[in-house]
Design a protein around this motif. Structure first.
Motif, PDB file in Angstrom:
ATOM      1  N   GLU A 204      12.003   7.363   1.337  1.00 19.54           N
ATOM      2  CA  GLU A 204      11.198   6.242   1.817  1.00 19.54           C
ATOM      3  C   GLU A 204      10.993   6.320   3.328  1.00 19.54           C
ATOM      4  O   GLU A 204      11.915   6.620   4.080  1.00 19.54           O
ATOM      5  CB  GLU A 204      11.880   4.920   1.467  1.00 19.54           C
ATOM      6  N   THR A 206      10.711   4.425   6.627  1.00 14.73           N
ATOM      7  CA  THR A 206      11.205   3.126   7.099  1.00 14.73           C
ATOM      8  C   THR A 206      10.616   2.719   8.443  1.00 14.73           C
ATOM      9  O   THR A 206      10.782   1.575   8.865  1.00 14.73           O
ATOM     10  CB  THR A 206      12.744   3.161   7.202  1.00 14.73           C
ATOM     11  N   PHE A 237       0.724   0.043  -1.214  1.00  8.40           N
ATOM     12  CA  PHE A 237       1.745  -0.142  -0.186  1.00  8.40           C
ATOM     13  C   PHE A 237       1.165   0.039   1.225  1.00  8.40           C
ATOM     14  O   PHE A 237       1.918   0.025   2.207  1.00  8.40           O
ATOM     15  CB  PHE A 237       2.897   0.847  -0.400  1.00  8.40           C
ATOM     16  N   ARG A 240       2.159  -2.175   4.325  1.00 10.97           N
ATOM     17  CA  ARG A 240       3.499  -1.955   4.870  1.00 10.97           C
ATOM     18  C   ARG A 240       3.492  -0.829   5.901  1.00 10.97           C
ATOM     19  O   ARG A 240       4.171  -0.900   6.922  1.00 10.97           O
ATOM     20  CB  ARG A 240       4.478  -1.628   3.735  1.00 10.97           C
ATOM     21  N   ASN A 243       1.310  -1.841   9.070  1.00  9.78           N
ATOM     22  CA  ASN A 243       2.071  -2.763   9.917  1.00  9.78           C
ATOM     23  C   ASN A 243       3.036  -1.995  10.818  1.00  9.78           C
ATOM     24  O   ASN A 243       3.237  -2.350  11.982  1.00  9.78           O
ATOM     25  CB  ASN A 243       2.846  -3.763   9.058  1.00  9.78           C
ATOM     26  N   HIS A 301       1.955  -8.430  -4.224  1.00 11.09           N
ATOM     27  CA  HIS A 301       2.414  -7.040  -4.277  1.00 11.09           C
ATOM     28  C   HIS A 301       3.362  -6.898  -5.457  1.00 11.09           C
ATOM     29  O   HIS A 301       4.584  -6.947  -5.306  1.00 11.09           O
ATOM     30  CB  HIS A 301       3.106  -6.647  -2.974  1.00 11.09           C
TER      31      HIS A 301
END
Length: 413
Positions: A204, A206, A237, A240, A243, A301
């Motif tokens: 992932e 981060t 996604f 996310r 941002n 979401h």
């Protein structure tokens, strides 16, 4: 299974090769990092290596390959859009799809069926004529047909739709096709891996390291990776990641649900779409009816499916095909559709140098997979978007230069 085939399958002398390497620890730096291991991200990695010789590339996927919208769509491929920009773009994708099984050396189960967008009202029929003329103008095979033509292509269809919404005609698009979505993702993954691209699942992102308006690296669950080029191809996604980059987009996320029936003997040779009934359906190579409907009306979401969706969809399916009343639904699911105000994607560069965006696909991302990968790879390699995708630039929303595709997928809104 024949005994001789079983012996061959179990023989250690003939081990089946892995689709791609099991990469566990990323290097400290890469020439490019792609966030998202779906069709678009893997295709971009493949074409970066194949077309531009950039092989020091990492693909980071927080889940598993093709586990997002790539594996949650209804596999329709077409190019009968409303704007010349959209038609040209998707037609380029269809042309790549037609030879993709051979190029990737994998059976994509690509099947040309013909695509009917049904019109139940005079206003819908006018839109079909409009789309047909735009398609013809740029050399794409589309035309308006009447109820008799539809009945000949699909005699099982009740043209009156149980008397509730009689079909007045349709936009027929001959190249309309279906393909196996998982095979597309795995084919691109294997092709990219064979040229040196490293694919990391369960990894992932981060955070993004941005200094003086330039991308410098990504923070991941496996540590920090330095890079000067990052592509975000994460569909639902996207907010996310944007941002993290401090990039504003008008994207909103709505769930989009679909389902399949139990397998049946093949009977539906075409792809049918009804904007008024909010239904699209085709039959897979395994005999399942693959069905979808409109976006859920709320912004959230989530990939949770609902009873309301399947009840509404099956009710309209029975209007079209009353004989299906005893057929069972065996599976349903949802994806997260990243929608833009003009129903066209966002592709290309962003205000952050070295950060590229492939998003806003709404309900039609799967069909764009090959050309999206090819054009985004060119964008990353040259730091400039090709002419084909300039109409989809992020800055069009500031310039009020929209590419309105709302009329091209009436079940998508």
């Amino acid at each position: 299974m024949p005994l001789r085939l079983l012996k061959y399958a179990l023989s250690r002398k003939h081990p089946a090769p892995r689709f791609f390497r099991d990469c566990t620890e990323p290097k400290k730096s890469y020439d490019a990092v792609i966030i998202g291991g779906g069709g678009h991200g893997l295709a971009a990695a493949y074409y970066l290596a194949k077309d531009h010789g950039i092989t020091n590339v990492a693909v980071l996927e927080k889940g598993y390959i093709g586990g997002g919208n790539t594996g949650r769509n209804t596999t329709i491929v077409r190019s009968n859009y409303l704007t010349p920009e959209g038609v040209n773009f998707y037609d380029a994708s269809v042309k790549i799809y037609e030879g993709l099984s051979e190029e990737l050396d994998i059976n994509l189960f690509y099947s040309t069926r013909g695509h009917f967008t049904l019109a139940h009202t005079e206003s819908a029929l006018r839109t079909m004529r409009w789309r047909a003329e735009v398609n013809k103008h740029v050399g794409v095979d589309s035309c308006v047909v009447g109820p008799d033509d539809i009945s000949r292509a699909c005699p099982q269809l009740d043209i009156s739709c149980s008397g509730k919404a009689p079909i007045l005609g349709a936009l027929y698009h001959g190249p309309g096709s279906i393909a196996r979505h998982d095979a597309v993702a795995w084919g691109y993954a294997r092709g990219a891996d064979s040229m040196g691209v490293e694919i990391f699942q369960n990894t992932e992102v981060t955070g993004l390291d941005i200094q003086s308006g330039k991308i410098k690296g990504v923070h991941t669950s496996r540590g920090y990776i330095a890079t000067n080029k990052v592509l975000s191809a994460v569909a639902g996604f996207t907010p996310r990641i944007t941002n993290m980059a401090g990039v504003d987009t008008p994207i909103v996320i709505h769930p989009l649900q679909a389902c399949v029936s139990e397998p049946m003997k093949p009977w539906l040779d075409t792809i049918l779409v009804s904007g008024s009934l909010h239904v699209y359906v085709s039959q897979s190579s395994r005999g399942e009816l693959v069905m979808g409907s409109s976006l859920d009306p709320y912004e959230v979401h989530s990939t949770r499916s609902s009873l309301d969706f399947v009840e509404g969809l099956t009710s309209h399916m029975l209007d079209m095909f009353p004989f299906l009343s005893n057929v069972k639904i065996v599976r349903q699911w949802a994806g997260m559709a990243d929608m833009t105000p003009d129903f066209s994607p966002i592709m290309g560069t962003t205000p952050v140098e070295g950060f590229y965006l492939d998003a806003g696909w709404g309900t039609w991302g799967f069909k764009a997979t090959p050309i999206s990968g090819k054009t985004m790879a060119a964008t990353m390699a040259n730091d400039q978007a090709p002419e084909l995708i300039k109409p989809f630039r992020l800055s069009r929303f500031e310039d009020y230069d929209l590419t309105g595709e709302k009329g091209a997928a009436s079940v998508g809104h």
